[in-house]
Design a protein around this motif. Structure first.
Motif, PDB file in Angstrom:
ATOM      1  N   LYS A  15      11.656  52.604  62.693  1.00  0.00           N
ATOM      2  CA  LYS A  15      11.912  52.057  61.359  1.00  0.00           C
ATOM      3  C   LYS A  15      11.986  53.150  60.302  1.00  0.00           C
ATOM      4  O   LYS A  15      11.427  53.048  59.221  1.00  0.00           O
ATOM      5  CB  LYS A  15      10.837  51.022  60.997  1.00  0.00           C
ATOM      6  N   GLY A  16      12.668  54.229  60.684  1.00  0.00           N
ATOM      7  CA  GLY A  16      12.905  55.308  59.740  1.00  0.00           C
ATOM      8  C   GLY A  16      11.794  56.333  59.636  1.00  0.00           C
ATOM      9  O   GLY A  16      11.913  57.304  58.892  1.00  0.00           O
ATOM     10  N   VAL A  17      10.703  56.149  60.362  1.00  0.00           N
ATOM     11  CA  VAL A  17       9.573  57.082  60.311  1.00  0.00           C
ATOM     12  C   VAL A  17       9.532  57.888  61.597  1.00  0.00           C
ATOM     13  O   VAL A  17       9.490  57.325  62.689  1.00  0.00           O
ATOM     14  CB  VAL A  17       8.236  56.331  60.114  1.00  0.00           C
ATOM     15  N   GLY A  18       9.556  59.200  61.479  1.00  0.00           N
ATOM     16  CA  GLY A  18       9.521  60.064  62.648  1.00  0.00           C
ATOM     17  C   GLY A  18       8.666  61.291  62.383  1.00  0.00           C
ATOM     18  O   GLY A  18       8.181  61.517  61.272  1.00  0.00           O
ATOM     19  N   LEU A  19       8.503  62.127  63.403  1.00  0.00           N
ATOM     20  CA  LEU A  19       7.676  63.320  63.280  1.00  0.00           C
ATOM     21  C   LEU A  19       8.404  64.462  62.601  1.00  0.00           C
ATOM     22  O   LEU A  19       7.781  65.358  62.045  1.00  0.00           O
ATOM     23  CB  LEU A  19       7.208  63.769  64.675  1.00  0.00           C
ATOM     24  N   GLY A  20       9.732  64.486  62.671  1.00  0.00           N
ATOM     25  CA  GLY A  20      10.483  65.593  62.083  1.00  0.00           C
ATOM     26  C   GLY A  20      10.132  66.901  62.754  1.00  0.00           C
ATOM     27  O   GLY A  20       9.966  66.978  63.981  1.00  0.00           O
ATOM     28  N   SER A  21       9.969  67.945  61.973  1.00  0.00           N
ATOM     29  CA  SER A  21       9.682  69.268  62.531  1.00  0.00           C
ATOM     30  C   SER A  21       8.336  69.324  63.235  1.00  0.00           C
ATOM     31  O   SER A  21       8.124  70.183  64.112  1.00  0.00           O
ATOM     32  CB  SER A  21       9.724  70.320  61.413  1.00  0.00           C
ATOM     33  N   SER A  22       7.414  68.426  62.883  1.00  0.00           N
ATOM     34  CA  SER A  22       6.104  68.436  63.525  1.00  0.00           C
ATOM     35  C   SER A  22       6.171  68.035  64.996  1.00  0.00           C
ATOM     36  O   SER A  22       5.189  68.210  65.724  1.00  0.00           O
ATOM     37  CB  SER A  22       5.143  67.494  62.783  1.00  0.00           C
ATOM     38  N   GLY A  23       7.314  67.517  65.442  1.00  0.00           N
ATOM     39  CA  GLY A  23       7.485  67.248  66.866  1.00  0.00           C
ATOM     40  C   GLY A  23       7.301  68.505  67.695  1.00  0.00           C
ATOM     41  O   GLY A  23       6.759  68.464  68.808  1.00  0.00           O
ATOM     42  N   VAL A  24       7.733  69.656  67.163  1.00  0.00           N
ATOM     43  CA  VAL A  24       7.559  70.935  67.866  1.00  0.00           C
ATOM     44  C   VAL A  24       6.081  71.251  68.019  1.00  0.00           C
ATOM     45  O   VAL A  24       5.635  71.757  69.054  1.00  0.00           O
ATOM     46  CB  VAL A  24       8.281  72.068  67.105  1.00  0.00           C
ATOM     47  N   LEU A  25       5.284  70.963  66.986  1.00  0.00           N
ATOM     48  CA  LEU A  25       3.842  71.221  67.053  1.00  0.00           C
ATOM     49  C   LEU A  25       3.192  70.396  68.162  1.00  0.00           C
ATOM     50  O   LEU A  25       2.412  70.935  68.969  1.00  0.00           O
ATOM     51  CB  LEU A  25       3.201  70.884  65.711  1.00  0.00           C
TER      52      LEU A  25
END
Length: 529
Positions: A28-38
Motif C-alpha cells: 500500500k505504498g509503504v516500502g523499505l526503500g534504501s534501508s532494504g540494503v541494510l
C-alpha cells in the motif's frame, strides 16, 4: 558459492542487488526503500560475512557529501526567511527525540549505542545512523536502527492519513484560512499596472527605484502598441503600463503607489519575448544574477527562477545551480545572446567536477578529525560524517569558492549519493548482523516499546508545535513534521490527500535541518549516556 562470497566486491554487490530489490517491494505504498540494503546486509552478517570497513567508510563519505551539497543552498537561505519556522519545528523534533531517548535509555537501562541507534531508526534517518555508528564505535547501533525503522515509517504514514479524518478537517479549506510562511517566495504572479501618478512622468526606473526591497521585478513597459524591456535607464511616462512579476501582496502595494491594475493582451505586443533558459555552463554556476549584471550587459530581465520543480521570485543575490530554469524577458536577439551565456561552452564527459568533489571530501575529513571542546562535556569530533557534511553545506551554499565547484546537475549528485548510501548500508548491515539475533533474544519486546516511544513523542510534539504554537495549517504542520522525521513515505501519504505542492514545500524546508541536527544529537547523546 561460499568461496565467491569471500570476494569483497562480489559480496558487496550481491547485497546491494538483493537489498535494492527488497527495498522496491511495497505494501500500500509503504516500502523499505534504501534501508532494504541494510536489512539484507544484516542477514549476510548473521551468516558470518562482512563487508570491508574501508568500503563502508567510503560509501558514508560519498553519501554525506552529496547530502550537504544538496541541503546547503536551501539550509542557509531558509535561515534568512520567514520559512525558518519549519526549521524550528524540525530542530524541536530532533531535540525532543534526543531527550526522549535519554529518558528511555536511562529508565530501561539500555546500552548507549543501542539507544542512539533506536533513535535514528525512529526518525528514519540514515545520516543519523552514520553519525551514531561513528560516534559510538559500536555496530549495535545498526541493530537499534533496524528494529525501530519499520515502526518509524508506519507511525508517520498512519498519523498523516488518520489524523485529518479523526479531527474531521478539510485540508484545503484549512490551508486557505491560515497564514502561509513561505508563500512570499513561491509561485510568482503577474500584474499589469497603468501609471496614473504625475510624479512618475519622464523619470527612469533607476531614479524611481520602484518596488525596491520587495519581491517585484518590472519586466516590461507597454507604451501604446510597443513593448520595452524594463531596464534601469527606461523612461516612464504617465499612461504607460508596467508588467510586474512578484508575490500578490507586493504587487498590490506597488499598484496602490503608482496607478491601477489593468488587463493586457500580451499577444498584441510580440516584439518582446519570454523564454525559459536552463543554466548549464560551469562558468555561471555559483554566480548570482547581480554578479552577472544581465540587465546592463545583455539587456535582459530575469523574472523567475525554477529549481527542483519549485518556482521562485527572482532574487539578485541567489547563486545559480546547474539545472536552474530562468524565465527571461527581452527581444529575440538579446535572448539568444543570454542563452549562449548559460548554455554549455563545450561537451563535457561528466557533470561532476572530480577535483572539487575530492577536495571537499579531503577538507571535510580533516575538519571531522579536529577536536571540538564543549564546556562540561569534554571534546567531540565531527568525524567522517559530520566533517564532510559541514564542509559540503558551506561550499554548497556558495556554489563556488576559488577552484572548488559545488553545484552539479541534481541527477548526478543523486547517483553518487545513492551508490555511497548503498555501500555504507551494506557494510553497516553485515557488521550489525553478527549480533542481531542475540540482542533481539535478550531485549525483545522492550526494544520495540522503546522504538515506539521514541517515535511517537517527537512526532506528536512536532505536529502540535507547528499547529498550536505557530498557527500553521494542518498541511504545513504535517509537512514540517514529515521533514523533521525525515519521512519520505509520510510525505507521499500527505501528497495523496491534497492536490497541492504545499506539503512538499514544508517538507523540503524542514528536511535539511533534520539531516544536520540528528547527527549532532547522536554526538551529544554519546557524551550524556
Amino acid at each position: 558459492m561460499a568461496e565467491l562470497l569471500n570476494e569483497p566486491l562480489i559480496l558487496l554487490f550481491l547485497i546491494m542487488v538483493i537489498g535494492s530489490l527488497v527495498g522496491q517491494l511495497s505494501i500500500k505504498g509503504v516500502g523499505l526503500g534504501s534501508s532494504g540494503v541494510l536489512f539484507v546486509g544484516m542477514v549476510f552478517g548473521h551468516l558470518g560475512y562482512e563487508v570491508s570497513t574501508i568500503i563502508q567508510n567510503l560509501g558514508l563519505s560519498l553519501f554525506i557529501v552529496t547530502v550537504g551539497l544538496q541541503a546547503g543552498p536551501r539550509f542557509f537561505r531558509m535561515l534568512r526567511t520567514s520559512g525558518v519556522v519549519f526549521g524550528v519545528v524540525s530542530i524541536s523534533i530532533i531535540v525532543v527525540a534526543g531527550i526522549t531517548t535519554f529518558v528511555v535509555s536511562t529508565v530501561m537501562e539500555l546500552p548507549a549505542a543501542l539507544s542512539i541507534g533506536i533513535m535514528t531508526g525512529a526518525l528514519t534517518s540514515t545520516p543519523g545512523l552514520a553519525a551514531a555508528l561513528e560516534a559510538t564505535g559500536d555496530p549495535i547501533a545498526s541493530v537499534g536502527y533496524g528494529i525501530a525503522y519499520p515502526f518509524g515509517v508506519l507511525a508517520v504514514v498512519l498519523f498523516v492519513q488518520l489524523l485529518p479524518k479523526i479531527l474531521k478537517i478539510d485540508l484545503m479549506q484549512d490551508l486557505t484560512g491560515k497564514a502561509n510562511p513561505i508563500k512570499r517566495s513561491l509561485t510568482p504572479e503577474v500584474m499589469t499596472i497603468e501609471v496614473t501618478k504625475d510624479y512618475l512622468h519622464k523619470k527612469t526606473l533607476k531614479e524611481l527605484r520602484l518596488a525596491e526591497g520587495t519581491s517585484v521585478v518590472l519586466s516590461r513597459v507597454i507604451r501604446g502598441n510597443r513593448t520595452i524591456v524594463g531596464l534601469s535607464d527606461t523612461v516612464i511616462l504617465k499612461g504607460d503600463r508596467l508588467v510586474a512579476v512578484g508575490n500578490q501582496k507586493d504587487l498590490e502595494q506597488l499598484c496602490n503607489e503608482i496607478g491601477e491594475k489593468v488587463t493586457t493582451n500580451f499577444a498584441n505586443h510580440d516584439n518582446v519575448k519570454v523564454r525559459r533558459i536552463t543554466v548549464e555552463s560551469e562558468e555561471v554556476v555559483g554566480k548570482s544574477l547581480r554578479e552577472l549584471a544581465l540587465r546592463r550587459k545583455y539587456g535582459v530581465t530575469v523574472t523567475r527562477i525554477e529549481r527542483s520543480g519549485f518556482e521562485f521570485n527572482q532574487n539578485a543575490g541567489w547563486r545559480l545551480e546547474q539545472g536552474d530554469i530562468l524565465t527571461v524577458v527581452s527581444c529575440e536577439d538579446r535572448l539568444n545572446e543570454a542563452e549562449q551565456l548559460f548554455s554549455r561552452r563545450h561537451l563535457e564527459v561528466t557533470n561532476i567536477h572530480l577535483f572539487s568533489f575530492s577536495l571537499i571530501l579531503f577538507v571535510g575529513l580533516l575538519v571531522g578529525m579536529t577536536p571540538i571542546y564543549l564546556p562540561g562535556l569534554g571534546a567531540i569530533t565531527l568525524g567522517i560524517a559530520g566533517g564532510p557534511l559541514f564542509v559540503a553545506l558551506v561550499i554548497g551554499h556558495f556554489g563556488k569558492i576559488g577552484p572548488i565547484r559545488a553545484r552539479f546537475f541534481q541527477p548526478s549528485n543523486q547517483v553518487i549519493g545513492d551508490i555511497g548510501l548503498a555501500m555504507f548500508l551494506a557494510g553497516a548491515g553485515t557488521t550489525a548482523g553478527a549480533g542481531v539475533v542475540d540482542i533481539i533474544q535478550q531485549e525483545g519486546v522492550r526494544l520495540l516499546f522503546a522504538g515506539a516511544v521514541i517515535t511517537v513523542v517527537p512526532l506528536v510534539f512536532g505536529f502540535l508545535l507547528g499547529k498550536k504554537i505557530y498557527g500553521l495549517s494542518m498541511i504545513h504542520s504535517l509537512g514540517a513534521m514529515c521533514g523533521g522525521m525525515t519521512s519520505t513515505p509520510g510525505l507521499g501519504a500527505l501528497n495523496s490527500l491534497v492536490e497541492s505542492e504545499d506539503p512538499a514545500i514544508a517538507y523540503a524546508a524542514a528536511y535539511p535541518f533534520a539531516l544536520i541536527f540528528v547527527a549532532i544529537m547522536a554526538q551529544v547523546l554519546v557524551l550524556l549516556l
